[in-house]
Enzyme design. Sequence first.
Site, PDB file in Angstrom:
ATOM      1  N   GLU A 209       0.731  -1.202   0.056  1.00  0.00           N
ATOM      2  CA  GLU A 209       0.078  -0.079   0.292  1.00  0.00           C
ATOM      3  C   GLU A 209       0.725   1.241   0.024  1.00  0.00           C
ATOM      4  O   GLU A 209       0.316   2.257   0.145  1.00  0.00           O
ATOM      5  CB  GLU A 209      -0.996  -0.004   1.198  1.00  0.00           C
ATOM      6  CG  GLU A 209      -1.931  -1.048   0.973  1.00  0.00           C
ATOM      7  CD  GLU A 209      -3.156  -1.209   2.195  1.00  0.00           C
ATOM      8  OE1 GLU A 209      -2.475  -0.734   3.303  1.00  0.00           O
ATOM      9  OE2 GLU A 209      -4.039  -1.654   2.046  1.00  0.00           O
ATOM     10  N   LYS A 339     -15.392  -1.729   3.606  1.00  0.00           N
ATOM     11  CA  LYS A 339     -14.527  -2.170   2.248  1.00  0.00           C
ATOM     12  C   LYS A 339     -15.818  -2.802   1.718  1.00  0.00           C
ATOM     13  O   LYS A 339     -16.479  -4.053   1.812  1.00  0.00           O
ATOM     14  CB  LYS A 339     -13.568  -3.245   2.483  1.00  0.00           C
ATOM     15  CG  LYS A 339     -12.628  -2.658   3.291  1.00  0.00           C
ATOM     16  CD  LYS A 339     -11.558  -3.974   3.687  1.00  0.00           C
ATOM     17  CE  LYS A 339     -10.149  -3.542   3.860  1.00  0.00           C
ATOM     18  NZ  LYS A 339      -9.361  -4.670   4.682  1.00  0.00           N
ATOM     19  N   SER A 369      -5.505  -3.381  -0.318  1.00  0.00           N
ATOM     20  CA  SER A 369      -4.050  -3.588  -0.716  1.00  0.00           C
ATOM     21  C   SER A 369      -3.956  -3.637  -2.179  1.00  0.00           C
ATOM     22  O   SER A 369      -2.842  -3.047  -2.720  1.00  0.00           O
ATOM     23  CB  SER A 369      -3.328  -4.524   0.060  1.00  0.00           C
ATOM     24  OG  SER A 369      -3.997  -5.712   0.052  1.00  0.00           O
TER      25      SER A 369
HETATM   26  P1  PGA Z   1      -6.210  -6.013   2.568  1.00  0.00           P
HETATM   27  O1  PGA Z   1      -5.531  -5.023   3.977  1.00  0.00           O
HETATM   28  O2  PGA Z   1      -6.914  -5.022   1.628  1.00  0.00           O
HETATM   29  O3  PGA Z   1      -5.090  -6.818   2.073  1.00  0.00           O
HETATM   30  O4  PGA Z   1      -7.251  -6.781   3.202  1.00  0.00           O
HETATM   31  C1  PGA Z   1      -6.128  -3.944   4.119  1.00  0.00           C
HETATM   32  C2  PGA Z   1      -6.702  -3.954   5.560  1.00  0.00           C
HETATM   33  O5  PGA Z   1      -6.489  -4.897   6.455  1.00  0.00           O
HETATM   34  O6  PGA Z   1      -7.213  -2.910   6.211  1.00  0.00           O
HETATM   35 ZN    ZN Z   2      -7.384  -4.100   8.429  1.00  0.00          ZN
END
Ligand code: PGA
Ligand code: ZN
Length: 423
Positions: A209, A339, A369
């Site tokens: 990220e 998300k 990510s």
């Molecule tokens: P991920 O991580 O997109 O790899 O799940 C982001 C997070 O854990 O906040």
């Molecule tokens: Zn997280």
Amino acid sequence: MPVIESVSAIEVLDSRGRPTVKATCALAGGVSASASVPSGASTGTAEAIELRDGDKSRYRGLGCRKAVANVNGPIRHALHGRTVEQQADLDQLLLALDGTPNKSRLGANAILAVSIAFARAFAADRGVPLYQHFADMLGLTPTTLPRLTVNLFSGGKHAGGQVAIQDVLVVPASAKTIDESLAAVFAVFQAAAELGVSEYRVRPLRADEGGLAPPFPSVAVMLDDAVRAITDAKLIPRDDVAIAIDVASSHFYSDNKYTIDGDALDSAGMIDRIALWLDAFPIVSIEDGLGEDDWSHWPALRRRLRGRALTLGDDLLCTNPERIKRAIDAGAADALLLKVNQVGTLTEAGRALALARSAGWRVTVSARSGETEDDWLADLAVGWGADQIKIGSITQSERLAKYNRLLEIEAATRLPLIGWPNP
Ligand code: PGA
Ligand code: ZN
């Protein structure tokens, strides 16, 4: 009322070079819009299923040709010529067509790409900005912009596991605008990159990220370095720039133990460890402090943090209304990491948001990510009135597309930043 002329999709690549789905939705009025979807690496087990091809000879099995074919086949067929009054109707059609509880037949990646492409086309058809359309979808009026939480240091699954926890984020607390926030983050990021060179003799290499990932000997040193970077940037820790962390502890939790900094802690020990960090550092938010299945200990964690830092659930909640309901009833958290692709449609994510708000929770809208250059996340965070937005660092274009979109929205609306963590 929009009439769907056609939907289609292609495979495109995300910020890790892995395939993802980009869908296009054309309406009968002549408007057409596209959207692409992100993908996580430190995923929660309760997430909706991303359909991957599994053909190891191509992209190590990560291809999305099946998901794309589902858009170009059954989804296109089902939606062709349909009059769709609102987003919920479109999403309901997609859910019915899929027919599984976790979207494993058509793929959450296929479904969400269509869901968002339709929203964007609908907004264009109405002649309103996407953030306004997202707001209207839930009967909201945007009055603030979200506070930034920006990855400074990375560990865990995003950085080869050199340190157990996943993110140390900086939160520009005294900034009054997105513009001021980004300038403060830039100052801290540069100071941190210099510190990485002087302290660890490493070039400023970046994790998934965009965060810096020097070989920290422990979490406490990682946090201490973040505070040093804030001070080096001539900013005051907590007052000017505070810290948030994503412990992402599901990913170092097994057999009822948290393996961190050479220790194997039980849940009470993990809570004590987090409390130590809270005492020593200007931390205002703790994400996934405990594992996604360690339900019985989350209420104790929340009681320990209450009044000092948010108890933010990511893997714990997976943007899933049922899990959020359970967490509200148990007093397990007081903030939702939202998300959309964890649940797979805008409608269900909207339900997750409403549920969190009904319990008085804070909400962080978050990227994944694996991201693309698409910027709908910024509009979603503004339209849905998020308290925080978590996009990643300020170093890669898939992140900057969203920061730049926030700057655009700020310039167009002049909305103030939300008052968090400082009132
Ligand atoms: P991920 O991580 O997109 O790899 O799940 C982001 C997070 O854990 O906040
Ligand atoms: Zn997280």
